[in-house]
Design a protein around this motif. Structure first.
Motif, mmCIF file in Angstrom:
data_model
loop_
_atom_site.group_PDB
_atom_site.id
_atom_site.type_symbol
_atom_site.label_atom_id
_atom_site.label_comp_id
_atom_site.label_asym_id
_atom_site.label_seq_id
_atom_site.Cartn_x
_atom_site.Cartn_y
_atom_site.Cartn_z
ATOM 1 N N ASN A 41 0.807 -1.211 0.000
ATOM 2 C CA ASN A 41 0.000 0.000 0.000
ATOM 3 C C ASN A 41 0.852 1.278 0.000
ATOM 4 N N HIS A 72 -4.484 4.840 3.424
ATOM 5 C CA HIS A 72 -4.194 3.538 4.001
ATOM 6 C C HIS A 72 -5.311 3.105 4.956
ATOM 7 N N CYS A 131 -4.087 7.471 9.705
ATOM 8 C CA CYS A 131 -4.659 6.190 9.297
ATOM 9 C C CYS A 131 -5.921 5.882 10.095
#
Length: 402
Positions: A41, A72, A131
């Protein structure tokens, strides 16, 4: 010591070792089915930004970290990661980075080492924060979608409930517990959402969201099953008859159910050599019957196996038999097993599956009748059960359930 260049030179090695660590870590089960590209990723962008920060602090690089880490979090939510797995990924990343530059850190001055540690930790912490921010946002969006669907489904339920008054009190009782949980945890999250949480407080907040989602899905499944039963009892289901490849349909259902069996360590096997090549039936309703029976068998089997046998019976019929090594059904319960909301077993002994709605077998019996077939049960307590569905090779009319 130029830690920026050092990190740049070792980026590929760090990346590969991190992917390997995530793939092998038993605490990150969601990564088991992902290709390496999906695991990787945004991490290369994070390492590149980290190298620049080690060289000279630049706000533009922090912006890259924020964007990449935000994406992400969205991706991990879509891939089904739970919050602990996301946090574990970053924990492993931090470990891998420091293990690869440990020798050089030990050779540097105290000031250089402290600066490097602080900057690397700062970058990773910022990545974690962004995230989790997007992860929470994605989960909230999913919750909103569930709530919207629940509202629409409830409207449809209200329209049909007049034809299903007998089970209204049972339905209300079954809805109460998960619905109260949804309301309680939603209120809790809304209160917490008015504050700005620190990173350390993010994980418990996400766990609350996950609990809301689980209860929401349980409630939605219960309502959908109740609607399906109402449609059947009201004669609202019509068949879409077409030639159906039996083996292909069975293989499709087994592929869907295989992870559920694997999670419990059960052996799921198929015998279909004697199955008819083709039948005239409603493939969607056939798949629904097989799925419900397999799901029920897996749900009430702790150890052993699940066997599906498909064969032709005579010149006009065919049969599907699903045998499990589960808890079994007592003779007194056999007569009621296809009744709505009835669950065999002793509640005091915790034999009821927590995610069962008590409607699956009731729906199966009505769909089998709709397909002009019949269903038989052979069972023994502590040994297991066999459900056998016998259907015609050709359903001749578009018949409604009476």
């Amino acid at each position: 010591m130029d830690y920026s260049q050092l990190l740049t030179d070792k980026t590929d090695t760090i990346l590969q070792n991190w992917i390997e660590a995530v793939s092998q870590d038993r605490k990150i089960e969601s990564a088991d089915t992902l290709p390496r590209s999906a695991i990787k990723n945004h991490i290369p962008h994070l390492l590149a930004a980290m190298a620049t920060v080690l060289s000279q602090y630049q706000n533009s690089e922090i912006g890259i970290i924020i964007t990449a880490s935000f994406d992400h979090g969205l991706l991990r939510a879509e891939q089904g990661y739970d919050p602990a797995e996301v946090a574990r990924e970053y924990h492993l990343l931090r470990q891998v980075i420091f293990s690869h530059i440990e020798a050089e850190l030990l050779a540097g001055t105290s000031a250089e080492v402290v600066r490097a540690f602080r900057l690397i930790d700062s970058v990773v912490d910022e990545a974690i924060a962004q995230c989790f921010n997007s992860y929470v946002s994605q989960r909230l969006n999913e919750l909103q979608q569930i709530q919207t669907q629940l509202t629409l489904t409830n409207q449809e339920l209200n329209r049909l409930v007049s034809t299903h008054q007998e089970n209204l009190s049972y339905l209300a009782h079954e809805l109460k517990t998960p619905l109260n949980s949804i309301i309680g945890y939603s209120e809790l999250f809304l209160r917490q959402g008015k504050k700005q949480p620190e990173i350390k407080d993010t994980l418990p907040g996400i766990e609350h969201i996950e609990r809301v989602l689980r209860n929401g899905r349980q409630l939605l499944r219960l309502i959908n099953d109740a609607l399906e039963l109402s449609r059947a009892d009201a004669g609202k289901i019509q068949l879409q008859l077409r030639p159906t490849n039996v083996k292909s349909l069975i293989n499709t259902v087994v592929e869907i159910m295989q992870p559920m069996a694997d999670a419990k360590g059960l052996n799921l096997s198929i015998t279909s050599d004697s199955a008819p090549k083709q039948v005239i039936a409603d493939s969607q309703r056939l798949q629904q019957i097989i799925t419900n029976l397999l799901s029920n068998a897996i749900r009430y089997t702790t150890t052993g196996s699940i066997k599906l046998d498909c064969r032709q019976v005579g010149t006009e019929n065919w049969a599907i038999a699903i045998t499990d090594t589960g808890i079994g059904i007592s003779p007194t319960d056999k007569n009621r097993i296809f009744e709505p909301f009835f669950q065999a077993g002793e509640a005091s002994q915790k034999q009821f599956s927590p995610d069962s709605t008590g409607l699956g077998l009731a729906i199966v019996s009505r769909l089998v009748k709709l397909l002009q077939g019949n269903i038989d049960l052979i069972s023994e307590i502590g040994v297991g059960s066999t459900f056998t569905v016998i259907l015609p090779l050709e359903v001749k009319t578009l018949q409604k359930v009476l």
